[in-house]
Design an enzyme around this catalytic site. Sequence first.
Site, mmCIF file in Angstrom:
data_model
loop_
_atom_site.group_PDB
_atom_site.id
_atom_site.type_symbol
_atom_site.label_atom_id
_atom_site.label_comp_id
_atom_site.label_asym_id
_atom_site.label_seq_id
_atom_site.Cartn_x
_atom_site.Cartn_y
_atom_site.Cartn_z
ATOM 1 N N LYS A 100 0.927 -1.436 0.045
ATOM 2 C CA LYS A 100 -0.097 -0.031 0.042
ATOM 3 C C LYS A 100 0.938 1.222 -0.086
ATOM 4 C CE LYS A 100 -0.552 0.306 5.104
ATOM 5 N NZ LYS A 100 0.313 1.627 5.462
ATOM 6 N N ASP A 101 2.100 1.057 0.216
ATOM 7 C CA ASP A 101 3.140 2.127 0.482
ATOM 8 C C ASP A 101 3.840 2.553 -1.065
ATOM 9 O OD1 ASP A 101 2.384 2.846 3.003
ATOM 10 O OD2 ASP A 101 3.859 1.737 3.658
ATOM 11 N N ARG A 153 -7.545 8.302 2.263
ATOM 12 C CA ARG A 153 -8.644 7.550 1.920
ATOM 13 C C ARG A 153 -9.648 7.388 3.153
ATOM 14 N NH1 ARG A 153 -9.012 2.419 3.723
ATOM 15 N NH2 ARG A 153 -7.157 2.679 4.521
ATOM 16 N N ARG A 154 -8.842 7.176 4.336
ATOM 17 C CA ARG A 154 -9.684 6.981 5.396
ATOM 18 C C ARG A 154 -10.567 8.236 5.838
ATOM 19 N NH1 ARG A 154 -4.742 4.280 8.691
ATOM 20 N NH2 ARG A 154 -5.241 2.231 8.130
ATOM 21 N N ARG A 171 0.373 11.026 12.197
ATOM 22 C CA ARG A 171 1.631 9.849 11.800
ATOM 23 C C ARG A 171 2.296 9.401 12.888
ATOM 24 N NH1 ARG A 171 5.654 11.648 7.931
ATOM 25 N NH2 ARG A 171 6.172 9.363 7.844
ATOM 26 N N ARG A 177 1.421 6.360 18.149
ATOM 27 C CA ARG A 177 0.147 6.836 18.010
ATOM 28 C C ARG A 177 -0.842 6.079 19.078
ATOM 29 N NH1 ARG A 177 -1.294 6.010 11.478
ATOM 30 N NH2 ARG A 177 1.055 6.352 10.396
ATOM 31 N N CYS A 261 -0.395 11.286 -4.209
ATOM 32 C CA CYS A 261 -0.339 10.763 -2.877
ATOM 33 C C CYS A 261 -1.602 11.516 -2.075
ATOM 34 C CB CYS A 261 1.165 11.156 -2.400
ATOM 35 S SG CYS A 261 1.328 12.934 -2.196
#
Length: 328
Positions: A100-101, A153-154, A171, A177, A261
């Site tokens: 996904k990166d 996207r989220r 991030r 986090r 991005c």
Amino acid sequence: MTDLVPTGQGAVEPAFSWSGGGGTLRLGTRTSPLAMVQARAVAERLEAVADVRVEVTGIQTAGDRHQGDLAELGGKGAFMREIDRALITGRVDVAVHCLKDVPGDVPRPNGLVFAAYVARDDTADVMLFPMASRVQRLADLAPGARVGTSAVRRRAQLGQIRPDLCVQYLRGNVNSRLGRLDAGEEFDAIVLARASLGRLGIDRPGEELDIIPAVGSGVLAVDCRSVDSDIVELVRLLDDRETRRCVAAERAMLHALRGHCNSPIAGHARLERDGQLSLRGMVFTRDGSRFVHAQEWAPPDKGPDLGAYVAGDLLRKGARDLIDGIPH
């Protein structure tokens, strides 16, 4: 962690000699705790299928050093450039990336090939709440509650479900986090990939969100130099055919959409019970207030064609305007 030690005038002494058995492979990855755990899991699997020793080499990337918006560094490719360079120059022999990166709008370097897509892990996104909080569901968050995530996207899909929430940029590695969440001062909830929690052995309750995953979500891609045929052959022992078929559809869609991005693009392919390959794709505005959706099916060996078709359907429905309307 293995140091990268050059020899001579900038050259690097190769440490791997493959002749059907024996030798040492240097496997490059990012230095985050999650990346190292993932790489060690791949290393163990390689050692299990062949007479080879694998050393995991941590490589700090620009994306790891920079704590601001990744768009300032040109996007997700900031997690890969140093690792690609180490692979191309022979400092490492293979590399592991979270698929996904891997950007969809930037060509991969010549001479590199993803020889294996490891069997896909959980693709779910989960919402987590402070340990001391009495709120444990998205529906119970108060209007204006602060939700942390770094994924556009989220953010877009949360905007569809709860436009009243205040979604903020977050991030850092998983543990940092969680620490900021539990401190209770910045966020009322955060969103993480459930696969990352599982790989780190973190058992924590959370609410699975009904949103479409990122392209390549839950997939580890193992990169090699294409000229190293013996290494490519070895790594291919880890390749999962079903995952590769799904990835082919998702990546073809992403490439055809030419998103950057900051483009909120979601895509998920899977093999259905009838044997058909399905692909669902969505493109959003930044806040999720506008979107286009497409879903189609195809034979399992037609992933690239399916991806191109779904992308074409999304573009016919206005995806280009949504993507171009978001600044890079």
